[in-house]
Design a protein around this motif. Structure first.
Motif, PDB file in Angstrom:
ATOM      1  N   GLN A  74       0.835  -1.197   0.000  1.00 26.92           N
ATOM      2  CA  GLN A  74       0.000   0.000   0.000  1.00 26.92           C
ATOM      3  C   GLN A  74       0.875   1.253   0.000  1.00 26.92           C
ATOM      4  O   GLN A  74       0.665   2.184  -0.773  1.00 26.92           O
ATOM      5  CB  GLN A  74      -0.918  -0.024   1.223  1.00 26.92           C
ATOM      6  N   PRO A 155     -15.218  17.962   5.680  1.00 21.58           N
ATOM      7  CA  PRO A 155     -14.029  17.518   6.421  1.00 21.58           C
ATOM      8  C   PRO A 155     -13.023  16.920   5.452  1.00 21.58           C
ATOM      9  O   PRO A 155     -12.912  15.706   5.305  1.00 21.58           O
ATOM     10  CB  PRO A 155     -14.596  16.459   7.368  1.00 21.58           C
ATOM     11  N   LEU A 157      -9.845  16.302   5.154  1.00 17.34           N
ATOM     12  CA  LEU A 157      -8.810  15.312   5.465  1.00 17.34           C
ATOM     13  C   LEU A 157      -9.395  13.989   5.943  1.00 17.34           C
ATOM     14  O   LEU A 157      -8.668  13.053   6.245  1.00 17.34           O
ATOM     15  CB  LEU A 157      -7.850  15.877   6.514  1.00 17.34           C
ATOM     16  N   ALA A 158     -10.731  13.896   6.023  1.00 21.06           N
ATOM     17  CA  ALA A 158     -11.344  12.646   6.452  1.00 21.06           C
ATOM     18  C   ALA A 158     -11.623  11.717   5.276  1.00 21.06           C
ATOM     19  O   ALA A 158     -12.038  10.584   5.482  1.00 21.06           O
ATOM     20  CB  ALA A 158     -12.633  12.928   7.211  1.00 21.06           C
ATOM     21  N   TYR A 159     -11.434  12.206   4.058  1.00 20.08           N
ATOM     22  CA  TYR A 159     -11.648  11.354   2.882  1.00 20.08           C
ATOM     23  C   TYR A 159     -10.297  10.899   2.355  1.00 20.08           C
ATOM     24  O   TYR A 159      -9.439  11.737   2.058  1.00 20.08           O
ATOM     25  CB  TYR A 159     -12.396  12.122   1.792  1.00 20.08           C
ATOM     26  N   PRO A 160     -10.095   9.586   2.234  1.00 25.30           N
ATOM     27  CA  PRO A 160      -8.773   9.104   1.829  1.00 25.30           C
ATOM     28  C   PRO A 160      -8.244   9.787   0.564  1.00 25.30           C
ATOM     29  O   PRO A 160      -7.119  10.300   0.556  1.00 25.30           O
ATOM     30  CB  PRO A 160      -9.002   7.606   1.598  1.00 25.30           C
ATOM     31  N   THR A 243      -1.018  14.160   8.402  1.00 29.11           N
ATOM     32  CA  THR A 243      -1.980  13.056   8.481  1.00 29.11           C
ATOM     33  C   THR A 243      -1.509  11.861   9.289  1.00 29.11           C
ATOM     34  O   THR A 243      -2.319  10.996   9.589  1.00 29.11           O
ATOM     35  CB  THR A 243      -2.289  12.535   7.068  1.00 29.11           C
ATOM     36  N   GLN A 244      -0.244  11.766   9.601  1.00 25.58           N
ATOM     37  CA  GLN A 244       0.287  10.557  10.257  1.00 25.58           C
ATOM     38  C   GLN A 244      -0.092   9.295   9.468  1.00 25.58           C
ATOM     39  O   GLN A 244      -0.342   8.245  10.047  1.00 25.58           O
ATOM     40  CB  GLN A 244      -0.228  10.464  11.683  1.00 25.58           C
ATOM     41  N   GLY A 245      -0.191   9.436   8.153  1.00 21.54           N
ATOM     42  CA  GLY A 245      -0.457   8.257   7.323  1.00 21.54           C
ATOM     43  C   GLY A 245      -1.920   7.990   7.061  1.00 21.54           C
ATOM     44  O   GLY A 245      -2.268   7.230   6.177  1.00 21.54           O
ATOM     45  N   GLY A 246      -2.816   8.611   7.824  1.00 18.98           N
ATOM     46  CA  GLY A 246      -4.231   8.312   7.673  1.00 18.98           C
ATOM     47  C   GLY A 246      -4.900   9.198   6.649  1.00 18.98           C
ATOM     48  O   GLY A 246      -4.223   9.972   5.992  1.00 18.98           O
ATOM     49  N   PRO A 247      -6.186   9.132   6.451  1.00 13.43           N
ATOM     50  CA  PRO A 247      -7.075   8.112   7.018  1.00 13.43           C
ATOM     51  C   PRO A 247      -7.007   6.812   6.216  1.00 13.43           C
ATOM     52  O   PRO A 247      -6.864   6.852   5.001  1.00 13.43           O
ATOM     53  CB  PRO A 247      -8.453   8.754   6.874  1.00 13.43           C
ATOM     54  N   GLY A 248      -7.078   5.725   6.912  1.00 17.25           N
ATOM     55  CA  GLY A 248      -7.074   4.427   6.247  1.00 17.25           C
ATOM     56  C   GLY A 248      -5.829   4.200   5.413  1.00 17.25           C
ATOM     57  O   GLY A 248      -5.903   3.628   4.334  1.00 17.25           O
ATOM     58  N   ASP A 249      -4.676   4.660   5.905  1.00 13.72           N
ATOM     59  CA  ASP A 249      -3.408   4.452   5.198  1.00 13.72           C
ATOM     60  C   ASP A 249      -3.359   5.129   3.836  1.00 13.72           C
ATOM     61  O   ASP A 249      -2.519   4.791   3.007  1.00 13.72           O
ATOM     62  CB  ASP A 249      -3.119   2.952   5.020  1.00 13.72           C
ATOM     63  N   GLN A 252      -0.078   6.895   3.607  1.00 17.12           N
ATOM     64  CA  GLN A 252       1.036   6.137   4.175  1.00 17.12           C
ATOM     65  C   GLN A 252       2.114   5.990   3.105  1.00 17.12           C
ATOM     66  O   GLN A 252       1.983   5.181   2.200  1.00 17.12           O
ATOM     67  CB  GLN A 252       0.515   4.773   4.627  1.00 17.12           C
TER      68      GLN A 252
ATOM     69  N   GLN C 231      -6.482   8.010  12.665  1.00 18.42           N
ATOM     70  CA  GLN C 231      -5.563   6.878  12.658  1.00 18.42           C
ATOM     71  C   GLN C 231      -4.430   7.159  13.647  1.00 18.42           C
ATOM     72  O   GLN C 231      -3.403   7.721  13.294  1.00 18.42           O
ATOM     73  CB  GLN C 231      -5.008   6.651  11.240  1.00 18.42           C
ATOM     74  N   ARG C 283     -18.272  13.029   9.813  1.00 15.91           N
ATOM     75  CA  ARG C 283     -17.180  12.312   9.182  1.00 15.91           C
ATOM     76  C   ARG C 283     -15.832  12.889   9.610  1.00 15.91           C
ATOM     77  O   ARG C 283     -14.819  12.197   9.627  1.00 15.91           O
ATOM     78  CB  ARG C 283     -17.324  12.368   7.662  1.00 15.91           C
ATOM     79  N   ALA C 284     -15.847  14.172   9.963  1.00 18.52           N
ATOM     80  CA  ALA C 284     -14.607  14.823  10.388  1.00 18.52           C
ATOM     81  C   ALA C 284     -13.975  14.110  11.583  1.00 18.52           C
ATOM     82  O   ALA C 284     -12.778  14.250  11.818  1.00 18.52           O
ATOM     83  CB  ALA C 284     -14.873  16.280  10.749  1.00 18.52           C
ATOM     84  N   LEU C 286     -13.028  11.344  11.765  1.00 16.47           N
ATOM     85  CA  LEU C 286     -11.927  10.506  11.276  1.00 16.47           C
ATOM     86  C   LEU C 286     -10.603  11.254  11.347  1.00 16.47           C
ATOM     87  O   LEU C 286      -9.550  10.677  11.088  1.00 16.47           O
ATOM     88  CB  LEU C 286     -12.178  10.070   9.837  1.00 16.47           C
ATOM     89  N   THR C 287     -10.643  12.552  11.636  1.00 15.37           N
ATOM     90  CA  THR C 287      -9.396  13.310  11.803  1.00 15.37           C
ATOM     91  C   THR C 287      -9.236  13.801  13.239  1.00 15.37           C
ATOM     92  O   THR C 287      -8.336  14.571  13.517  1.00 15.37           O
ATOM     93  CB  THR C 287      -9.359  14.539  10.875  1.00 15.37           C
ATOM     94  N   SER C 434      -8.792   2.151  10.851  1.00 16.55           N
ATOM     95  CA  SER C 434      -8.932   3.359  10.042  1.00 16.55           C
ATOM     96  C   SER C 434      -9.386   3.018   8.626  1.00 16.55           C
ATOM     97  O   SER C 434     -10.238   3.693   8.054  1.00 16.55           O
ATOM     98  CB  SER C 434      -7.615   4.124  10.008  1.00 16.55           C
ATOM     99  N   ARG C 435      -8.820   1.956   8.079  1.00 20.04           N
ATOM    100  CA  ARG C 435      -9.256   1.546   6.743  1.00 20.04           C
ATOM    101  C   ARG C 435     -10.716   1.111   6.783  1.00 20.04           C
ATOM    102  O   ARG C 435     -11.511   1.451   5.905  1.00 20.04           O
ATOM    103  CB  ARG C 435      -8.380   0.409   6.207  1.00 20.04           C
ATOM    104  N   ALA C 438     -12.744   4.396   6.991  1.00 12.84           N
ATOM    105  CA  ALA C 438     -12.592   5.490   6.027  1.00 12.84           C
ATOM    106  C   ALA C 438     -12.724   5.057   4.578  1.00 12.84           C
ATOM    107  O   ALA C 438     -13.128   5.854   3.730  1.00 12.84           O
ATOM    108  CB  ALA C 438     -11.239   6.175   6.230  1.00 12.84           C
ATOM    109  N   VAL C 439     -12.360   3.828   4.270  1.00  8.36           N
ATOM    110  CA  VAL C 439     -12.341   3.427   2.859  1.00  8.36           C
ATOM    111  C   VAL C 439     -13.741   2.976   2.451  1.00  8.36           C
ATOM    112  O   VAL C 439     -14.358   2.153   3.129  1.00  8.36           O
ATOM    113  CB  VAL C 439     -11.313   2.307   2.628  1.00  8.36           C
TER     114      VAL C 439
END
Lengths: 303, 271, 466
Positions: A74, A155, A157-160, A243-249, A252, C231, C283-284, C286-287, C434-435, C438-439
């Protein structure tokens, strides 16, 4: 050759070496040796949290594990996507900026300085800045788009996918001007008479750009591409802060994965394998570019 | 006419997009906490220096800035000291094993920090360099040397060789030729290299994060990245700190724009 | 100094080409000048006097010692300053230097372990997250405290809070604040709609739906439930609580296998995915870490909020909170009504194995965890005590009624997996959660099975090999 001439020769060689040696020594100690050491460590199994395991030599096991690691896969995809997208955009923006600041106009110095500012801003600051701009409640982006319709605020940064896009955007904003400078250098090498001749031949602006500027700019573009690719592969600060890699990698990248395994998890052997793999990829890519650029960058015989 | 309009648009866009995001931070730094926390956010600050006060005095920004200055200044001087002779030799003299040296330098400029971080860390550990400012200066110098040598070498090559030849006939060795003849002529190149090294060292984050773990030695980027408040993100203080961290660089860029542009241009393609 | 630099840059003029010896001497001078500049720029040498040689003590008095205490940035700095001032007043030969690290557990962990790896002998006392005990013990960063934290002293603490500092027969930490997740809610809003604190997650969602339907016309930004779904480490706590509430867990009882693929665990994820995020939770989230989500609650934008006990003090602080006085607190919903599923969290005091002043360090810890100080911290900073006696202290109960919940919640709270390789486990869990949240189009079952396999492989490493 006379004896004294030979003596001068060898003295010159000695002087030449004495000039290069200190720089080389430092580079070898603090760059070449560490890479070799990293490679050596990557052949071991070391876990800081598990001292009873000791440091066991495992050959290429870590690399084999790396190939099957879904997180690494990933991270590789994200990194490649980041490199591709950011370099292409940076080259495009850089070219545009370069064309603008190549022109003669009043206040050009100020404009050039203004454009250089993002490049001079510490990456860490730029990361916090863009994180704030895309904040879900207090961000500038939402304010600009939706004004006081606060229920529409996004939001980001909440969407990958969007979060990934924002990291790319921050990088493009930060480094396009560096690409622009390299491209500007190429522009300045193109003699004006070529354009004059083309104008006499009745070529339009687009034609002149397409048939004179672009082809002659190729070395500069490739050089900018080389620099930006090498840097984009090493992206770390942006991800660490934003982001520290997030959301959901989704953000990353390999460098951040390497950091996590090496420094947070204390998996020294495996983390080293990750970082050596990144190095090898950069090396391979750079060699391809350098071949494309053709002539060696540093080596040019004295006229 | 159309051309002028296009140019105007280009200037507007590139300057606007370059400056606007940071201006938002500048505005934020002068707001009050209430301005920041209102939803929707306010456009204009109500004019408040409180964030600068807390950023500077409560968040040890002065210490960080001082450390950054020491680290960036030392890196620049050391790197130049090492790069100038090396670049001169590579540009002008016959260096045995030159290809090897070039290969090493090129290779180094490609290293991801991560690949060398662990071993550098252990190296510094054995040298007692952890938690010392010089502990980050050494790797910074090593990592900026390739670029510095590259820029300087292309400058030296541009200089007319006649003067140096004359000096040498007069009996000056390579070292004195470099210092007496070449160096004064290459001031622009040196200046460019110095600025690039300075900016790199001022901005570097990763090694500083690993090697300097005490606030007494930490640099600005580390201070800003680890900036966190108690119960809300302290955006105001963060913005103020960021402005303070960036201001010196903006001054450098404003003053030295000409050098940066010409230096990089000359280094880049003519070499 | 500037002159030296300028001299370096401009060098000498080209008017004449001098002879070799002359060149050399100039060069030497310039070299010396540069060295000087470098020395100046490297700055003063590190001030080692802090930890360095003690001055010769006057007869009969102990040598002065400076302790370095690493902690996160406290919510109530004044209380801590006061506490340390009292300590130094009682121990005039000891002074304490505080080093403030980031509030986020992950960032703090990386910084502190980097320090300890750096063999930093100046670190004496540090805060240690409860999940780090096995790692700090195995890596020999924390000093065993068996000879100091004696059974007579331990008796005064809740057993749950001292046992968490144990790893393989040794004690490594003294509880500072041991706590568990709690549910905060807007008492005024719940009362208005005739609700009491929800006992199950279903009830929480239903209540939130009803209140939102009625209130969003006046407060369009109101949200039902805010928590920490970024995450990062806190995501593991949040998800652990909801998975527990669905009757499952993260690992099997013997701690050897991961059980994310178990049906109830998958249902828990589905619940968060489908009924919280994007519904009653923005949804926010998630951050969001603790600060962002708490800020929303304090500004009156949320009905329900999950946080640690420290939030009580802030939520009722009139200068910081717009909902002060209207906040209720309850155990988090559990798998059956009347049960709670809360993650065990909190911080212990530890002594660095490299500390050169373990005795003085212990004196500080003993002082900070004394009954009087714990009471002060509880009253002034909202830090839940760990001494049993304080839970029946009338002053304290009057001031913080939520403490009554605390005891039951704490006794039932679930620790996260205890392992010396917890950081690696946590990364895998954070990634998976997180995946999963969020995914958009994710094959949850496959993702869970894959994470199970990865975690099992890691866990296998910690077992002694034949």
């Amino acid at each position: 050759m006379t004896r004294s001439a030979r003596l001068t020769m060898s003295r010159e060689r000695l002087a030449a070496w004495s000039m290069v040696a200190p720089a080389l020594l430092l580079t070898v100690t603090f760059a070449l040796y560490p890479v070799a050491d990293s490679f050596w460590l990557s052949l071991h199994h070391i876990f800081i949290g598990l001292p009873q395991l000791g440091s066991q030599f495992v050959g290429l096991d870590n690399y084999l594990a790396l190939l099957q690691d879904p997180v690494a896969r990933q991270a590789l995809l994200v990194t490649l996507g980041f490199v591709l997208l950011s370099t292409v955009l940076e080259l495009a923006c850089g070219l545009m900026i370069a064309l603008v600041i190549h022109e003669q106009f009043r206040g050009r110095g100020l404009v050039r300085a203004a454009i250089l500012i993002p490049w001079a801003i510490p990456t860490v600051v730029a990361s916090q800045l863009w994180r704030y701009i895309f904040n879900d409640q207090y961000g500038f982006a939402n304010l600009l788009l939706f004004g006081d319709r606060v229920t529409d605020y996004i939001p980001w940064l909440a969407y990958p996918t969007i979060a990934f896009g924002i990291v790319v955007l921050a990088d493009v904003w930060k480094t396009s001007s560096f690409a622009a400078l390299l491209i500007l250098a190429g522009l300045q090498l193109i003699p004006d008479d070529l354009y004059d001749a083309a104008r006499v031949d009745g070529a339009g602006a687009w034609q002149r750009f397409r048939h004179i500027t672009l082809p002659l700019l190729k070395p500069a573009l490739l050089l900018a591409l080389l620099f930006r690719t090498m840097d984009a592969f090493r992206v770390f600060d942006l991800v660490f802060v934003m982001t520290q890699g997030g959301p959901g990698d989704a953000t990353q990248v390999l460098q951040f994965y390497g950091y996590q395994t090496l420094f947070t998890e204390g998996r020294i052997g495996y983390g080293s394998a990750v970082s050596v793999a990144v190095f090898l990829m950069i090396l391979a890519l750079s060699l391809i570019y350098l071949r494309a650029i053709g002539s060696s960058l540093l080596e040019r015989k004295r006229p | 006419m159309k051309r002028r309009m296009l140019l105007g648009l280009g200037i507007f866009l590139s300057v606007g997009l370059s400056l606007l995001p940071f201006l938002w931070f500048v505005l934020t730094s002068f707001k009050s906490q209430a301005d920041i926390e209102s939803i929707p956010p306010t456009w204009w600050p109500s004019g408040n220096l409180g964030f600068y006060r807390t950023a500077l005095f409560d968040h040890r920004l002065f210490d960080y800035a001082f450390n950054s200055l020491v680290v960036a200044g030392s890196t620049t001087i050391l790197a130049l000291l090492l790069a100038i002779p090396a670049a001169y030799a590579l540009a002008r003299l016959t260096v045995p094993g030159k290809r090897g040296v070039l290969a090493v330098l090129l290779c180094v400029s490609m290293f991801p920090q991560m690949a060398i971080a662990g071993p550098i860390w252990r190296l510094l550990d054995s040298m007692g360099g952890l938690n010392h400012r010089w502990g980050v200066v050494l790797p910074y110098v090593a990592l900026t040397l390739p670029l510095a040598i590259w820029i300087l070498a292309s400058f030296f090559k541009e200089l007319p060789p006649e003067l140096e030849d004359a000096a040498r006939i007069d009996g000056c060795g390579p070292w004195s030729t470099l210092f007496r003849i070449t160096l004064p002529l290459a001031t622009p190149g040196i200046f460019t290299a110095a600025i690039l090294i300075l900016i790199y060292a001022w901005n570097e984050f990763f090694f500083a994060l690993l090697i300097l773990t005490q606030p007494e030695q930490q640099t600005l980027p580390v201070g800003i990245a680890l900036f966190q408040g108690e119960f809300t993100m302290p955006w105001g203080e963060l913005a103020a700190a960021s402005v303070v961290a960036t201001l010196p660089l903006i001054v450098v860029v404003l003053l030295c724009q000409r050098w940066i542009v010409s230096g990089l241009s000359a280094g880049a393609v003519k070499g | 100094m500037r002159r030296i630099v300028r001299a370096f840059f401009t060098g000498s003029r080209l008017q004449s080409v001098p002879r070799y010896p002359l060149c050399a001497s100039h060069q030497r001078q310039r070299g010396a000048a540069l060295l000087l500049v470098c020395f100046v720029l490297f700055g003063p040498p590190r001030n080692d006097s802090i930890a360095g040689k003690p001055a010769v003590p006057p007869k009969g008095q102990p040598a002065p010692v400076t302790l370095r205490f690493v902690s996160w940035k406290p919510d109530h700095p004044r209380v801590w300053e006061e506490a340390l001032a009292r300590f130094t007043a009682a121990h005039p030969h000891i002074s304490v230097v505080r080093e403030l690290a980031p509030h986020s557990s992950t960032a703090y962990h990386d910084l502190l372990t980097q320090k300890l790896k750096n063999g930093d002998t100046t670190v004496d006392v540090f805060f240690m997250d409860v999940i780090w005990v096995p790692e700090f013990a195995a890596a020999r960063w924390a000093r065993p405290l068996d000879d100091k934290f004696l059974p007579t002293m331990r008796e005064a603490f809740l057993p749950a809070t001292t046992e968490i500092g144990r790893y393989e027969q040794h004690l490594y930490g003294v509880p500072s604040r041991i706590d568990a997740g709690l549910l905060y809610y807007r008492r005024d809003l719940l009362k208005k709609y005739g609700f009491t604190a929800p006992a199950t997650w279903d009830a929480l969602v239903r209540q939130a739906d009803t209140i939102l339907a009625g209130e969003r016309t006046t407060v369009p930004t109101l949200q039902g439930y805010v928590a920490q779904f970024k995450q990062y480490e806190g995501l593991v706590c949040n998800m652990l609580e909801i998975i527990e509430a669905h009757g499952s867990s993260l690992l099997t009882h013997d701690g050897t296998h991961s059980t994310l693929s178990a049906v109830p665990a998958l249902e828990a994820i589905q619940f968060v995915r489908n009924r919280l995020i994007g519904q009653i939770t923005p949804r926010a989230a998630l951050t969001y870490q603790e600060p962002e989500s708490l800020a929303l609650f304090l500004q009156g934008h949320a009905i329900f909020h999950r946080n640690w006990p420290y939030a009580w003090e802030l939520a009722n602080n009139r200068t910081r909170s717009t909902v002060a006085g209207q906040v209720g607190v309850a155990p988090l919903p559990g798998s059956t009504p009347g049960q709670t599923a809360a993650a065990l969290g909190g911080w212990l005091y530890g002594i660095s194995a490299a500390s050169q002043h373990p005795e003085e360090a212990w004196a500080l810890i003993e002082f900070l965890s004394s009954e009087a100080m714990q009471k002060r911290f509880a009253q002034e900073a909202g830090i839940a005590p760990s001494r049993t006696a304080l839970f029946s202290d009338p002053d304290l109960l009057a001031h913080s009624p939520q403490l009554q919940n605390h005891l039951t919640v704490l006794q039932a709270a679930t620790p996260r997996p205890r392992s010396p390789i917890y950081p690696a486990l946590s990364h895998l869990l954070q990634r998976y959660f997180s995946r999963a949240l969020a995914v958009e189009d994710l094959d949850l079952r496959q993702e869970a099975a894959r994470t199970d396999a990865q975690i099992d492989r890691l866990l296998a490493l910690t077992r002694p090999r034949p």
